[in-house]
Design a protein around this motif. Structure first.
Motif, PDB file in Angstrom:
ATOM      1  N   CYS A   4       0.842  -1.342  -0.055  1.00 40.31           N
ATOM      2  CA  CYS A   4       0.001   0.001   0.189  1.00 40.31           C
ATOM      3  C   CYS A   4       0.777   1.136   0.029  1.00 40.31           C
ATOM      4  O   CYS A   4       0.821   2.083   1.076  1.00 40.31           O
ATOM      5  CB  CYS A   4      -1.049   0.014   1.093  1.00 40.31           C
ATOM      6  N   THR A  42      -0.474   5.967  -1.091  1.00 42.13           N
ATOM      7  CA  THR A  42      -1.153   4.868  -0.407  1.00 42.13           C
ATOM      8  C   THR A  42      -1.932   3.739  -1.347  1.00 42.13           C
ATOM      9  O   THR A  42      -2.727   3.080  -0.622  1.00 42.13           O
ATOM     10  CB  THR A  42      -2.432   5.571   0.522  1.00 42.13           C
ATOM     11  N   THR A  43      -1.769   3.654  -2.445  1.00 41.63           N
ATOM     12  CA  THR A  43      -2.483   2.841  -3.429  1.00 41.63           C
ATOM     13  C   THR A  43      -1.892   1.525  -3.025  1.00 41.63           C
ATOM     14  O   THR A  43      -0.764   1.357  -2.848  1.00 41.63           O
ATOM     15  CB  THR A  43      -2.431   3.048  -4.885  1.00 41.63           C
ATOM     16  N   CYS A  44      -2.914   0.475  -3.025  1.00 44.62           N
ATOM     17  CA  CYS A  44      -2.532  -0.815  -2.738  1.00 44.62           C
ATOM     18  C   CYS A  44      -2.300  -1.831  -3.850  1.00 44.62           C
ATOM     19  O   CYS A  44      -3.062  -1.837  -4.794  1.00 44.62           O
ATOM     20  CB  CYS A  44      -3.491  -1.510  -1.752  1.00 44.62           C
ATOM     21  N   TRP A  79       5.839  -1.690  -4.401  1.00 41.26           N
ATOM     22  CA  TRP A  79       4.385  -1.786  -5.052  1.00 41.26           C
ATOM     23  C   TRP A  79       4.564  -2.334  -6.402  1.00 41.26           C
ATOM     24  O   TRP A  79       5.413  -2.055  -7.084  1.00 41.26           O
ATOM     25  CB  TRP A  79       4.027  -0.341  -5.297  1.00 41.26           C
ATOM     26  N   GLN A 115      -3.530  -1.699  -9.114  1.00 39.91           N
ATOM     27  CA  GLN A 115      -4.495  -0.888  -8.148  1.00 39.91           C
ATOM     28  C   GLN A 115      -5.955  -1.299  -8.490  1.00 39.91           C
ATOM     29  O   GLN A 115      -6.246  -1.565  -9.704  1.00 39.91           O
ATOM     30  CB  GLN A 115      -4.299   0.534  -8.285  1.00 39.91           C
ATOM     31  N   GLU A 138      -7.684  -2.988  -2.949  1.00 37.20           N
ATOM     32  CA  GLU A 138      -7.840  -2.201  -1.569  1.00 37.20           C
ATOM     33  C   GLU A 138      -8.787  -2.753  -0.644  1.00 37.20           C
ATOM     34  O   GLU A 138      -8.192  -3.011   0.434  1.00 37.20           O
ATOM     35  CB  GLU A 138      -8.555  -0.857  -2.013  1.00 37.20           C
ATOM     36  N   GLY A 198      -9.031   3.095   0.488  1.00 44.37           N
ATOM     37  CA  GLY A 198      -7.684   3.208   0.520  1.00 44.37           C
ATOM     38  C   GLY A 198      -7.243   3.757   1.767  1.00 44.37           C
ATOM     39  O   GLY A 198      -6.545   3.637   2.515  1.00 44.37           O
TER      40      GLY A 198
END
Length: 406
Positions: free
Chosen positions: A297, A305-307, A316, A320, A325, A393
């Motif tokens: 994330c 903060t994107t998972c 990462w 996405q 999320e 998120g």
């Protein structure tokens, strides 16, 4: 605009699964900020027959799709989510309506029983009997048995398990395969294995273990399913980090599949409450997977903060979406399971009104129902703004802090 839906390309069922996740978010954190929109979304997707057969979905809805909305209603009843304001509607009654309708669809004309994937004959997949539809029915029946104490629900759950064992869809090693076609009498399974398939059977089996006061039969089955679930925690990553093995390594997951880990995480956590002997096996897996998910994330969009979905990597992966999320939120907040009360039952704290005849008078499964010829409008596909991946998120980050700050 219709509410309760996600934007394209996400299907209707995943919105129901997301609302279930948001109910669990409230359950774990006590944050009521989203309760009103969750209630609004769930109630927007019921029909006048008070079941999850809304007019915007009845042309394409499958048994598995309907089950995920029923799971959300069942969670609301079990976790004492605030009762709906609508007159004559209860969370328990909505789950009972889906059970009654699916029991009516039990098909003995092919493969000796079981549910078909699709409800209506004209939909692709009608000739396919899959594990998630039958596992969904099994889980729902088991949870209703535990909540209500009604043996009839347990009998249906047992019947579904027994039918699965007559097919090659579940093996002696507790491999659960995707499904089989009725054209070969369900004798040639598609041998794909998914986290949510074994997860839904684990959730049902653990509820029946609890309902039967810890019977050896259901304990053995819970233990067998956990051994089967080890497939999704590959040894090359230490044996405790979850992976969707059928698509994740190949980077071939579609829009549905990144969410599947959310459900195994959720149901494994619940299993530790109602079958506590599983805790020592399950919690190291949820802990390691949560740490892996948190590392994912960190994507550049949305302020870093994107998972992503590759929990065995500290970097990462560039993926996405709602599923990513939701899976991260699910596994992270699952680590709070020891801090919350177990699911209630009707005679132990439950306050959702029973309606055992719900859905039995519905005509929404009748192919001649006029809603099936109604043209789906853009308004039906709209309303996705009530909850989005952006909201999820934000919750991932706050729940991670609550779970692991100490």
């Amino acid at each position: 605009m219709a509410v309760g839906l996600l934007p394209d390309p996400y299907y209707w069922w995943e919105a129901g699964a997301m609302f279930d996740q948001m109910i669990h978010y409230w359950y774990y954190t006590g944050d009521t900020s989203y309760n009103d929109v969750v209630t609004q979304g769930l109630l927007a997707q019921i029909s006048t027959d008070k079941d999850f057969m809304p007019v915007n979905q009845t042309r394409t809805e499958g048994n598995d799709d309907q089950a995920f909305w029923a799971f959300a209603a069942m969670s609301a009843a079990e976790l004492r989510f605030p009762n709906p304001p609508a007159k004559g509607v209860s969370w328990l009654g909505l789950a009972q309506a889906v059970f009654n309708e699916q029991a009516h669809r039990w098909d003995t004309s092919h493969c000796g029983g079981g549910l078909r994937w699709q409800i209506f004959t004209w939909n692709k997949g009608y000739d396919y009997k899959n594990s998630i539809s039958n596992g969904g029915f099994f889980q729902l029946a088991a949870r209703l048995a535990r909540y209500t104490g009604n043996q009839t629900y347990a009998d249906w759950a047992e019947k579904t398990w027994d039918w699965m064992e007559t097919t090659p869809l579940i093996t002696k090693e507790y491999n659960i395969y995707d499904g089989a076609d009725v054209s070969n009498n369900c004798t040639q399974p598609i041998e794909l294995q998914w986290t949510y398939n074994i997860g839904t059977f684990l959730m049902g089996a653990s509820n029946l273990y609890n309902f039967t006061d810890g019977s050896k039969k259901w304990r053995d089955r819970v233990e067998g399913l956990l051994k089967g679930a080890q497939l999704f925690f590959p040894s090359q990553f230490g044996g405790n980090i979850m992976q969707e093995v059928a698509c994740e390594p190949q980077k071939s997951c579609n829009y549905d599949q990144p969410s599947f880990k959310a459900y195994l995480s959720r149901w494994m956590a619940a299993t530790t409450q109602i079958a506590p002997f599983t805790t020592d096996f399950i919690m190291p897996k949820l802990q390691a997977s949560a740490k892996g998910a948190a590392q994912q994330c960190s994507g550049a969009p949305n302020g870093g903060t994107t998972c992503g979905r590759t929990w065995n990597s500290a970097t990462w992966d560039g993926m996405q979406g709602v599923g990513e999320e939701m899976s991260a939120l699910s596994v992270i907040q699952a680590n709070l399971i020891s801090k919350v009360a177990p699911p209630v039952t009707a005679d132990r704290g439950g306050n959702s009104t029973s309606n055992p005849d719900a859905g039995s008078g519905s005509t929404s499964t009748n192919p001649l129902d006029p809603v099936l010829t109604r043209k789906v409008t853009m308004g039906d596909k709209a309303g996705a703004g009530i909850l989005t991946a952006v909201v999820l998120g934000g919750l991932v980050g706050s729940t991670w802090w609550i779970s692991f700050a100490s």
